[in-house]
Write a protein that holds these residues in place. Structure first.
Motif, short mmCIF file in Angstrom:
data_model
loop_
_atom_site.label_atom_id
_atom_site.label_comp_id
_atom_site.label_asym_id
_atom_site.label_seq_id
_atom_site.Cartn_x
_atom_site.Cartn_y
_atom_site.Cartn_z
N UNK A 98 -3.99 -12.00 13.49
CA UNK A 98 -3.33 -13.30 13.27
C UNK A 98 -2.83 -13.40 11.83
N UNK A 99 -3.63 -12.95 10.88
CA UNK A 99 -3.20 -12.96 9.48
C UNK A 99 -1.99 -12.07 9.28
N UNK A 100 -1.97 -10.88 9.89
CA UNK A 100 -0.82 -9.98 9.78
C UNK A 100 0.43 -10.61 10.37
N UNK A 101 0.27 -11.33 11.49
CA UNK A 101 1.43 -11.97 12.12
C UNK A 101 1.98 -13.09 11.24
N UNK A 102 1.08 -13.81 10.56
CA UNK A 102 1.51 -14.92 9.71
C UNK A 102 1.98 -14.47 8.32
N UNK A 103 1.39 -13.38 7.82
CA UNK A 103 1.68 -12.91 6.45
C UNK A 103 1.85 -11.38 6.48
N UNK A 104 3.07 -10.88 6.64
CA UNK A 104 3.31 -9.44 6.76
C UNK A 104 2.89 -8.63 5.54
N UNK A 105 2.70 -9.28 4.39
CA UNK A 105 2.33 -8.54 3.17
C UNK A 105 0.82 -8.34 3.04
N UNK A 106 0.03 -9.02 3.87
CA UNK A 106 -1.42 -8.92 3.75
C UNK A 106 -1.90 -7.54 4.16
N UNK A 107 -3.12 -7.18 3.74
CA UNK A 107 -3.71 -5.88 4.07
C UNK A 107 -5.15 -6.08 4.55
N UNK A 108 -5.67 -5.04 5.20
CA UNK A 108 -7.06 -5.07 5.69
C UNK A 108 -7.65 -3.67 5.58
N UNK A 109 -8.96 -3.64 5.43
CA UNK A 109 -9.70 -2.39 5.30
C UNK A 109 -10.80 -2.36 6.36
N UNK A 110 -10.86 -1.28 7.11
CA UNK A 110 -11.88 -1.12 8.14
C UNK A 110 -12.78 0.05 7.75
N UNK A 111 -14.11 -0.18 7.80
CA UNK A 111 -15.08 0.86 7.46
C UNK A 111 -15.99 1.13 8.64
N UNK A 112 -16.22 2.41 8.94
CA UNK A 112 -17.20 2.79 9.95
C UNK A 112 -18.05 3.91 9.39
N UNK A 113 -19.28 4.06 9.88
CA UNK A 113 -20.16 5.13 9.36
C UNK A 113 -19.82 6.51 9.90
N UNK A 114 -19.01 6.60 10.98
CA UNK A 114 -18.65 7.90 11.54
C UNK A 114 -17.15 7.97 11.78
#
Length: 770
Positions: A98-114
Motif C-alpha cells: 500500500x505504501x509503494x502504491x501511494x508513494x513510488x519513491x519509498x523503499x523497504x527491506x526484508x530480512x530472513x535467516x535463510x
C-alpha cells in the motif's frame, strides 16, 4: 487431544513387520482441527493491493493479518506471532505494498535467516504484483551471497524492495551505506521474518546489525517501521524489542484454520549383540529409524519431510531411505532427496521447485526447510531428534497439513538425555508453552566489534553509546587505540575495516576451507574453533551424499585437506578441558549446596577421536595432538559439601562417577529450559576443584562472553535439575548409556560414570534447592 486420527492408520501400516513392532511408540495423540475467522479488508488498503490478493484467491484476510497490518500502517513496530501457515506474509505485504502504491519513491527491506526463505518470499511478492502498473517501479530483488555482482549493483540503484539476510546487511549494505543513501533515505519498512530464529550469539549479532541499520536510516532522514513475523514464542513483543532496541506491540491470537494433526513420540529400541563405549547398550540410531519411516511413508504415497539435526545426518538419512526403497519400491528411489544449507544456489532452487511441485515425495533436510518456505500439500513430518526448542518443533511439525488437511508428525528420539525425557514425558513438549528467545547484545565480545562498525558508519555520540550500554566497551576500544575521541563523538581509527571481521553465526577465530585434494574442489567452510572438533585428521566429512576423510588440518593456512572415501564407520572428537573462575556474578546458598553464575576461562583441547561402526559399536580410539583453545565465557556451577554427599549415600570413591554422570546429563538437558543445543555448551566436573575446594560441576556456554544459556540455566535451576533426574531415572539401561549419562564428546572416554549415584546426587540437589 484425542487418541484417534488420520495419521494413526498411516503410522500403523509402517509399523507392520518391523523389528520392534510398536515397542518404540511411547505416545500418540491427535490435535483437533480448528476453523478460521475472517474480517473485512481495512479501509486504508490501496484498491490495487486488495485486487492483487483477491486475484490470488485471498477473498478476505484473517483477523490477525488485518490487525497486525493496521498497526504497522499506523506507524507501530509490530510482531505477528502465530502458527505455521497462518499467513503472516500477508500481514507485512499489505502495509508495504500500500505504501509503494501511494508513494513510488519509498523503499523497504526484508530480512530472513535463510536464503531459501528469502527466495520463496521474493517469488511470492513477484507473483502478486506481476502485470500491475501500480508496482512497475518496485522491482523487488534479492541481495545475498548468491546474487552476482552486476545484479547487486542494479539492485542498489533501482530496486525499491531488497530481500536479504542479516549477514549481507552487515557485510554488503551497512558497510557501504553511502552508496545506499537514496535507499536508506526513503526506507519506510523493515520486515524481520521468522524472528524467533534469532537467538543466542546469532540473535545478539543480528540485534546489533538491525539497530545499526535503523541508526543509518535515521541519519539519512527516514524513520522506518519494523514488522516482525514469528512462529509462536514466549513474549514475542519483548523478543523483537530486544532485536531492535525499541518498543513493540504483538499480535498473537491466531485466527487461521488448521487440519487434524496426529503427533507420535518414538524411542528406538536397543540393538541386540551390539555394545558401545564401556559395554553400554546401543540404541538404533534416530537417523536410521527416521530413514525407515521416511521410506515407508513415501511407499504409502505420503509427501514427507524428514528433519535431521546435522548436515551429515541429512545425507546419511537420504542415502539410507533410498537404499530401503531400492529393495522394496525401486520406482520411488529418485523421488527421495537430501536438502541442506551449503549446496550451490542452482541445486537449492532445483530442489525447492521439485519439492513444491511434488516431483519429490520424500526429502531429508536440516532446518533449512523449517523456516517459512511455502510447501503445500505435505502429509507427514518426521523429526529425527528434538530440534532444540518447542518453537522449532512446532515449526517443523507445521510443514505438514498446510492445506488444512490431516497430517502426522513423528518425533524420533536420539541417544540424548533430553530426547529420552521428552518421549517419556510428552506433556513437557506437547503441552508446554514455547520458550522466550535468549539473546545478549551487551556481551562485550559481540558488542565491541559492532561499536567499531557503528563508529566507521557515523561518529558515535555519548547518547548512542549509552543507548547501546557500551560505555565500558567503548572505553576499552579507545584504550586499544581503535576509537578516537573528538568533539563530534567517537571515531574509528584510520585504516580499520571491521565489518568483514564479524561472523554473525557465531564462528570463532576465522574460517577453515575444506578441500578435496583429488580435484581441488572447495567442499565447504568451518570456523577455526569448530574445525578442531569436525575436520581433524581422520575425520569423516560428508558433502552432498559424498563421503570424504580428512588427511590434514592446517590451522595456520586455514585448510582442511581431504580425499573421497566411503568408510563403514563414523567419527566423533574427544575433548578435554579445564575451567578457571574469573568472577562470581551471582550466587545462592542452600545449606551444603551453592549454586552460582560465574565468568570463567575454559582451556580445551581435542585429544583424539572415536571410530564407530554404522550400528554404533566402538571400533577404536585414535589419539590426536591439536593446539589448546582458550575461551572466556559464562558458566552456571554448583558445589556440594562432601558430608552432604556421603549422607545421601554417595561414598567418597563414588564422587567422581556421580558428578561426571550428573554433569553429562545436565548438559544434555539444558535445552529444556534454554534455547540451546548440547553442542552449544560444555561442562566439567571434579571431586575437588582448586577454585572452590569442593566437589564442583560447571556447565558453560561455548561462545566467547557467553550466549545467555548459562544465565538461563541459573534462573531455571530447579526445573533443570528435576528434569535431569527424571531423564536419567526413566532411561531403560542399567548402568548408563548415551540416552542418559554418556556424552558423545567426552574427552575422558566416558569414565568414570556412575548412573546409580548420579541419581542420588541429583535427588539430593533437588531436595536442597526447593
Amino acid at each position: 487431544m484425542s487418541q484417534r486420527g488420520y495419521g494413526s492408520e498411516l503410522l500403523g501400516r509402517t509399523l507392520e513387520g518391523t523389528p520392534e513392532g510398536t515397542a518404540g511408540l511411547t505416545h500418540m495423540s491427535v490435535i483437533d482441527p480448528r476453523g478460521g475467522e475472517f474480517t473485512d479488508w481495512p479501509d486504508w488498503v490501496h484498491p490495487a493491493v486488495r485486487e492483487a490478493f483477491v486475484e490470488r484467491g485471498v477473498q478476505r484476510p484473517w483477523r490477525h493479518q488485518s490487525e497486525a497490518a493496521s498497526l504497522a500502517a499506523g506507524g507501530r513496530h509490530v510482531c505477528v506471532c502465530t502458527g505455521t501457515a497462518s499467513g503472516k506474509s500477508l500481514a507485512y505485504q499489505l502495509p508495504v505494498l500500500t505504501t509503494f502504491a501511494d508513494d513510488p519513491d519509498s523503499t523497504a527491506l526484508y530480512l530472513s535467516p535463510t536464503k531459501a526463505l528469502g527466495t520463496d518470499q521474493l517469488r511470492s511478492v513477484a507473483q502478486l504484483i506481476a502485470g500491475r502498473p501500480e508496482f512497475a517501479h518496485l522491482q523487488p530483488c534479492a541481495y545475498d551471497g548468491d546474487t552476482d555482482s552486476e545484479l547487486r549493483q542494479w539492485a542498489r540503484q533501482h530496486s525499491r524492495w531488497i530481500f536479504t539476510n542479516p549477514d549481507m546487511l552487515q557485510i554488503g549494505i551497512t558497510s557501504t551505506h553511502p552508496r545506499w543513501r537514496p535507499f536508506f533515505a526513503k526506507l519506510r519498512y523493515i520486515v524481520v521474518d521468522e524472528c524467533h530464529h534469532y537467538r543466542g550469539v546469532f540473535g545478539s549479532h543480528t540485534a546489533l546489525v538491525l539497530q545499526r541499520a535503523l541508526r543509518i536510516a535515521r541519519k539519512y532522514g527516514a524513520d522506518p517501521v519494523v514488522i516482525g513475523a514469528s512462529a509462536t514464542v514466549s513474549n514475542p513483543a519483548q523478543a523483537l524489542s530486544r532485536l531492535i532496541g525499541e518498543d513493540v506491540v504483538a499480535v498473537t491470537e491466531d485466527a487461521s484454520p488448521h487440519g487434524e494433526r496426529t503427533v507420535a513420540m518414538w524411542e528406538p529400541g536397543f540393538l541386540e549383540e551390539v555394545t558401545g563405549e564401556n559395554e553400554a547398550p546401543v540404541r538404533r540410531s534416530a537417523g536410521s529409524e527416521a530413514a525407515r519411516l521416511l521410506a515407508d511413508f513415501v511407499i504409502e504415497g505420503a509427501r514427507t519431510l524428514c528433519f535431521v539435526r546435522s548436515r551429515r545426518g541429512v545425507e546419511v538419512t537420504a542415502v539410507r531411505a533410498r537404499q530401503i526403497l531400492a529393495e522394496t519400491a525401486p520406482e520411488l528411489v529418485d523421488r527421495v532427496a537430501a536438502y541442506r544449507a551449503g549446496y550451490l544456489a542452482d541445486d537449492r532452487r532445483r530442489l525447492e521447485r521439485a519439492i513444491s511441485e511434488g516431483e519429490l515425495l520424500g526429502v531429508a533436510t536440516t532446518n533449512a526447510l523449517e523456516l517459512g518456505v511455502d510447501i503445500s500439500g505435505l502429509d507427514a513430518v518426521v523429526v529425527a531428534g528434538y530440534p532444540g526448542t518447542v518453537a522449532s518443533f512446532w515449526q517443523q511439525a507445521g510443514r505438514a497439513g498446510r492445506r488444512g488437511e490431516g497430517s502426522i508428525v513423528v518425533m524420533v528420539a536420539r541417544d540424548d538425555p533430553l530426547d529420552t525425557y521428552l518421549v517419556h514425558h510428552p506433556e513437557a513438549l506437547l503441552e508446554r508453552a514455547v520458550e522466550a528467545t535468549v539473546t545478549d547484545p551487551t556481551n562485550p565480545f559481540v558488542l565491541g566489534p559492532h561499536m567499531l562498525c557503528a563508529a566507521t558508519e557515523f561518529p558515535l555520540t555519548e547518547a548512542e553509546v549509552a543507548a547501546f550500554s557500551a560505555e565500558q566497551v567503548v572505553a576499552d576500544l579507545a584504550a586499544e587505540g581503535k576509537l578516537k575521541r573528538r568533539k563530534a563523538g567517537w571515531y574509528a581509527a584510520p585504516g580499520l575495516d571491521p565489518h568483514g571481521d564479524i561472523d554473525l553465526r557465531g564462528g570463532i577465530g576465522g574460517q577453515v576451507l575444506i578441500v578435496d585434494v583429488t580435484s581441488s574442489r572447495l567442499l565447504g567452510t568451518v570456523d577455526t574453533a569448530r574445525a578442531m572438533t569436525s575436520v581433524y585428521p581422520g575425520a569423516v566429512y560428508l558433502h552432498q551424499g559424498e563421503s570424504f576423510v580428512v588427511d590434514e588440518l592446517d590451522l595456520d593456512d586455514g585448510l582442511a585437506l581431504s580425499h573421497p572415501e566411503e568408510p563403514d564407520w563414523t567419527t566423533s572428537a574427544r575433548e578435554v578441558s579445564d575451567v578457571s573462575i574469573l568472577e562470581t556474578v551471582d550466587r545462592r546458598e542452600f545449606g551444603p549446596l551453592t549454586v552460582a553464575l560465574a565468568s570463567v576461562v575454559v582451556t580445551s583441547q581435542v585429544v583424539g577421536f572415536l571410530r564407530k561402526s554404522l550400528s554404533g559399536e566402538i571400533l577404536d580410539s585414535v589419539p590426536l595432538d591439536l593446539p589448546e583453545h582458550r575461551l572466556e565465557t559464562r558458566a552456571v556451577m554448583y558445589t556440594l559439601t562432601p558430608e552432604a554427599m556421603i549422607d545421601a549415600g554417595i561414598a567418597l570413591d563414588k564422587f567422581p562417577g556421580a558428578l561426571h554422570a550428573a554433569e553429562h546429563a545436565a548438559i544434555g538437558m539444558l535445552g529444556l529450559v534454554a534455547t540451546c543445543d548440547r553442542w552449544d555448551i560444555g561442562g566439567l566436573s571434579t571431586a575437588l576443584h582448586p577454585g572452590t575446594g569442593l566437589p564442583t560441576v560447571f556447565v558453560y556456554d561455548g561462545f566467547p562472553g557467553g550466549a545467555g544459556f548459562a544465565d538461563r540455566g541459573y534462573e531455571a535451576f530447579t526445573e533443570w535439575v528435576a528434569a535431569t533426574e527424571a531423564a536419567v531415572s526413566s532411561c531403560g539401561c542399567d548402568t548408563g548409556c548415551p540416552s542418559c549419562v554418556q556424552s558423545p564428546k567426552c574427552g575422558n572416554g566416558n569414565e568414570p560414570l556412575d548412573k546409580e549415584h548420579a541419581i542420588k546426587l541429583l535427588r539430593l540437589i533437588g531436595r536442597l534447592h526447593t
